[in-house]
Design a protein around this motif. Structure first.
Motif, PDB file in Angstrom:
ATOM      1  N   ARG A 113       0.829  -1.206   0.000  1.00  0.00           N
ATOM      2  CA  ARG A 113       0.000   0.000   0.000  1.00  0.00           C
ATOM      3  C   ARG A 113       0.859   1.249   0.000  1.00  0.00           C
ATOM      4  O   ARG A 113       1.993   1.249   0.470  1.00  0.00           O
ATOM      5  CB  ARG A 113      -0.944   0.012   1.195  1.00  0.00           C
ATOM      6  CG  ARG A 113      -0.268   0.089   2.562  1.00  0.00           C
ATOM      7  CD  ARG A 113      -1.302   0.391   3.619  1.00  0.00           C
ATOM      8  NE  ARG A 113      -0.751   0.326   4.963  1.00  0.00           N
ATOM      9  CZ  ARG A 113      -1.290   0.951   5.998  1.00  0.00           C
ATOM     10  NH1 ARG A 113      -2.383   1.691   5.843  1.00  0.00           N
ATOM     11  NH2 ARG A 113      -0.757   0.846   7.197  1.00  0.00           N
TER      12      ARG A 113
ATOM     13  N   LYS B 101       0.630   5.627   0.757  1.00  0.00           N
ATOM     14  CA  LYS B 101      -0.093   6.526   1.648  1.00  0.00           C
ATOM     15  C   LYS B 101       0.376   7.958   1.412  1.00  0.00           C
ATOM     16  O   LYS B 101       1.585   8.189   1.224  1.00  0.00           O
ATOM     17  CB  LYS B 101       0.180   6.106   3.106  1.00  0.00           C
ATOM     18  CG  LYS B 101      -0.622   6.828   4.162  1.00  0.00           C
ATOM     19  CD  LYS B 101      -0.320   6.228   5.527  1.00  0.00           C
ATOM     20  CE  LYS B 101      -1.115   6.945   6.612  1.00  0.00           C
ATOM     21  NZ  LYS B 101      -0.869   6.342   7.949  1.00  0.00           N
TER      22      LYS B 101
ATOM     23  N   ASP C 288       4.850   1.252   3.453  1.00  0.00           N
ATOM     24  CA  ASP C 288       4.739   0.609   4.760  1.00  0.00           C
ATOM     25  C   ASP C 288       5.912  -0.344   4.984  1.00  0.00           C
ATOM     26  O   ASP C 288       6.160  -1.237   4.171  1.00  0.00           O
ATOM     27  CB  ASP C 288       3.410  -0.150   4.818  1.00  0.00           C
ATOM     28  CG  ASP C 288       3.017  -0.543   6.227  1.00  0.00           C
ATOM     29  OD1 ASP C 288       3.903  -0.627   7.100  1.00  0.00           O
ATOM     30  OD2 ASP C 288       1.813  -0.774   6.455  1.00  0.00           O
TER      31      ASP C 288
ATOM     32  N   HIS D 168       0.888   1.124  20.245  1.00  0.00           N
ATOM     33  CA  HIS D 168       1.226   0.992  18.825  1.00  0.00           C
ATOM     34  C   HIS D 168       0.023   0.486  18.026  1.00  0.00           C
ATOM     35  O   HIS D 168      -0.640  -0.474  18.409  1.00  0.00           O
ATOM     36  CB  HIS D 168       2.398   0.030  18.677  1.00  0.00           C
ATOM     37  CG  HIS D 168       2.747  -0.307  17.266  1.00  0.00           C
ATOM     38  ND1 HIS D 168       3.594   0.461  16.507  1.00  0.00           N
ATOM     39  CD2 HIS D 168       2.345  -1.337  16.465  1.00  0.00           C
ATOM     40  CE1 HIS D 168       3.733  -0.086  15.313  1.00  0.00           C
ATOM     41  NE2 HIS D 168       2.977  -1.172  15.253  1.00  0.00           N
ATOM     42  N   THR D 169      -0.253   1.141  16.889  1.00  0.00           N
ATOM     43  CA  THR D 169      -1.371   0.738  16.036  1.00  0.00           C
ATOM     44  C   THR D 169      -0.921   0.264  14.655  1.00  0.00           C
ATOM     45  O   THR D 169      -1.685  -0.384  13.939  1.00  0.00           O
ATOM     46  CB  THR D 169      -2.350   1.911  15.826  1.00  0.00           C
ATOM     47  OG1 THR D 169      -1.697   2.943  15.066  1.00  0.00           O
ATOM     48  CG2 THR D 169      -2.824   2.467  17.166  1.00  0.00           C
ATOM     49  N   GLY D 170       0.278   0.617  14.249  1.00  0.00           N
ATOM     50  CA  GLY D 170       0.740   0.324  12.904  1.00  0.00           C
ATOM     51  C   GLY D 170       0.544   1.472  11.939  1.00  0.00           C
ATOM     52  O   GLY D 170       1.011   1.419  10.798  1.00  0.00           O
ATOM     53  N   GLU D 171      -0.170   2.519  12.393  1.00  0.00           N
ATOM     54  CA  GLU D 171      -0.418   3.671  11.522  1.00  0.00           C
ATOM     55  C   GLU D 171       0.444   4.880  11.880  1.00  0.00           C
ATOM     56  O   GLU D 171       0.343   5.919  11.237  1.00  0.00           O
ATOM     57  CB  GLU D 171      -1.901   4.069  11.587  1.00  0.00           C
ATOM     58  CG  GLU D 171      -2.840   3.015  11.021  1.00  0.00           C
ATOM     59  CD  GLU D 171      -2.553   2.696   9.559  1.00  0.00           C
ATOM     60  OE1 GLU D 171      -2.309   3.636   8.778  1.00  0.00           O
ATOM     61  OE2 GLU D 171      -2.572   1.499   9.195  1.00  0.00           O
ATOM     62  N   GLU D 172       1.273   4.748  12.909  1.00  0.00           N
ATOM     63  CA  GLU D 172       2.151   5.848  13.290  1.00  0.00           C
ATOM     64  C   GLU D 172       3.133   6.154  12.154  1.00  0.00           C
ATOM     65  O   GLU D 172       3.516   5.246  11.396  1.00  0.00           O
ATOM     66  CB  GLU D 172       2.936   5.495  14.562  1.00  0.00           C
ATOM     67  CG  GLU D 172       2.077   5.296  15.801  1.00  0.00           C
ATOM     68  CD  GLU D 172       1.539   3.873  15.947  1.00  0.00           C
ATOM     69  OE1 GLU D 172       0.901   3.590  16.968  1.00  0.00           O
ATOM     70  OE2 GLU D 172       1.769   3.046  15.025  1.00  0.00           O
TER      71      GLU D 172
ATOM     72  N   ASN E 201       6.120   3.939  11.096  1.00  0.00           N
ATOM     73  CA  ASN E 201       5.918   2.672  10.398  1.00  0.00           C
ATOM     74  C   ASN E 201       6.111   2.783   8.887  1.00  0.00           C
ATOM     75  O   ASN E 201       6.094   1.768   8.185  1.00  0.00           O
ATOM     76  CB  ASN E 201       4.504   2.147  10.664  1.00  0.00           C
ATOM     77  CG  ASN E 201       4.310   1.738  12.101  1.00  0.00           C
ATOM     78  OD1 ASN E 201       4.875   0.759  12.567  1.00  0.00           O
ATOM     79  ND2 ASN E 201       3.514   2.511  12.825  1.00  0.00           N
ATOM     80  N   PHE E 202       6.285   3.992   8.393  1.00  0.00           N
ATOM     81  CA  PHE E 202       6.347   4.226   6.960  1.00  0.00           C
ATOM     82  C   PHE E 202       7.671   4.900   6.585  1.00  0.00           C
ATOM     83  O   PHE E 202       8.334   5.509   7.427  1.00  0.00           O
ATOM     84  CB  PHE E 202       5.174   5.101   6.515  1.00  0.00           C
ATOM     85  CG  PHE E 202       3.829   4.478   6.788  1.00  0.00           C
ATOM     86  CD1 PHE E 202       3.179   3.742   5.808  1.00  0.00           C
ATOM     87  CD2 PHE E 202       3.229   4.610   8.038  1.00  0.00           C
ATOM     88  CE1 PHE E 202       1.950   3.160   6.062  1.00  0.00           C
ATOM     89  CE2 PHE E 202       2.003   4.022   8.305  1.00  0.00           C
ATOM     90  CZ  PHE E 202       1.360   3.295   7.310  1.00  0.00           C
TER      91      PHE E 202
END
Length: 411
Positions: free
Chosen positions: A3, A5, A108, A229-233, A236-237
């Motif tokens: 993906r 972003k 990601d 941690h959510t993985g969207e911080e 993470n990218f």
């Protein structure tokens, strides 16, 4: 499916873009760097070389802290400006004989970990750790990873619609490269681009393997420190530049070896004859145009070496790769080069005039022999990556080479 972003970029103020954007630090000679640092106070080189102000070389965590300080100074002075909202950025580069159009976006690190972003080179753990520490200290990513994807009609149509508009940024740098950038902040267009890339099975790293690996290390470290941690911080990218594979230009490096490992010319040619059909082409520069054809320069003459059909397995992606064949059949068994990365008897050289450059370096006496290969083809690169294999070092010289400072990703 990897993906992409949008991200909120930090970019140079519009009136300073040509002065801020720079080539990679190593791409300049010492004299060029000195002139830019002395006479251009807006150059991004001041951020990556913060010790210039103090007339000293600074390394390690001390340097990382000063890089961060210079970056904040550029922000405070308005040399760099934060965009008001997340966007994708279409960027077109054009120079004599080459052009490409792609997208700056966030990719990601989980996709890299799960092999949806594919690699074709090994990375060195110590360099991964060093660059992850650098990223953690400075808090931004300025050098995008160059990735490619199979040409896709949906993406092509969307980008064409964007580039028919007036660009937000347009300038020509002193090396006669024309740069255009379009900020894409329309929600519907962003959604369409994200969806289109979501249907592309894999992205392939063309240049930036260590940056990708280091970004994953950073993300894993930050995740361990963050109980929510959510993985969207943002950590993470990492920033990437994506272009269709038809627009990637792949060239090759020459291999230059300092001695013949005890062989004399006639004995070496005799050994090579069992593997190759050999043609002495004299002093006329020769570069191979076909797979399994090699150029060799030795003792004032160019030779074409055409690999015999019995000398390789064409069904094996690595065994049939020219760079691996040269190592496996010549460099290691005959010239004694075991470690392609660290043996000081071998050097690699890229030049747009490869045959002439190879001849010149051997004739000057620093090297005894030189080899050049046909450039790796995109399908070969993908075949290596799809089979989780890695190419020998310096198998590819890939363009475009991107500027630092046009877009910056913060985390």
């Amino acid at each position: 499916m990897a993906r992409i972003k949008p991200f909120t970029a930090i970019r140079p103020a519009k009136d300073k873009v040509p002065f801020v954007a720079s080539r990679s630090y190593e791409d300049y000679s010492n004299l060029e760097r000195e002139a830019i640092l002395r006479y251009n106070p807006f150059s991004f080189l001041h951020i990556v070389n913060p010790g210039y102000r103090y007339h000293k070389e600074i390394s390690g965590s001390e340097r990382f802290g000063l890089v961060r300080n210079r970056y904040l100074e550029f922000l405070e002075a308005g040399i760099l400006v934060r965009d008001p909202e997340p966007a994708l950025y279409v960027y077109a580069l054009e120079k004599e004989g080459f052009s490409c159009t792609g997208i700056f976006c966030a990719t990601d690190s989980a996709d890299y970990a799960q092999n949806r972003i594919k690699k074709h080179e090994n990375t060195i753990a110590s360099r991964e750790q060093l660059f992850a520490s650098y990223l953690d200290h400075v808090g931004f990513n300025v050098e995008p990873v160059l990735m490619t994807y199979p040409d896709d009609d949906r993406v092509t149509v969307l980008i064409k619609g964007i580039t028919q508009q007036h660009p937000d940024l347009f300038f020509t740098s002193p090396d006669r490269v024309t740069h255009r950038l379009w900020q894409v902040n329309d929600p519907e267009t962003i959604s369409d681009l994200v969806a289109a890339f979501g249907d592309i099975p894999h992205l392939y790293i063309a240049d930036g393997h260590h940056r990708s690996a280091s970004s994953l290390l950073l993300a894993e470290g930050k995740k361990a420190e963050n109980p929510k941690h959510t993985g969207e911080e943002p950590y993470n990218f990492f920033m990437s530049y994506l272009i269709p594979e038809s627009q990637v230009r792949i060239s090759g490096f020459s291999r230059l070896v300092k001695d013949l490992n005890g062989w004399d010319k006639e004995a070496l040619l005799f050994k090579l004859d069992s593997l190759f059909m050999i043609d002495n082409r004299g002093s006329e520069p020769y570069l191979p145009a076909l797979k399994h054809h090699f150029s060799m320069y030795l003792d004032g003459d160019f030779y074409s070496l055409v690999l015999r059909n019995t000398a390789y397995d064409n069904n094996d992606p690595l065994e049939s790769l020219d760079a691996h064949i040269l190592y496996n059949k010549v460099l290691r068994p005959l010239l004694g080069i075991e470690d392609l990365r660290n043996d000081d008897r071998i050097d690699y050289d890229y030049s747009p005039h490869a045959a002439i450059q190879m001849k010149s370096k051997v004739d000057q006496g620093g090297y005894a022999i030189g080899f050049h290969l046909r450039a790796v083809q995109m399908e070969e690169l993908k075949r290596i990556a799809d089979n989780d294999l890695v190419m020998p070092p310096k198998s590819t010289y890939i363009e475009p080479k991107l500027r630092s400072g046009l877009t910056i990703y913060e985390f």
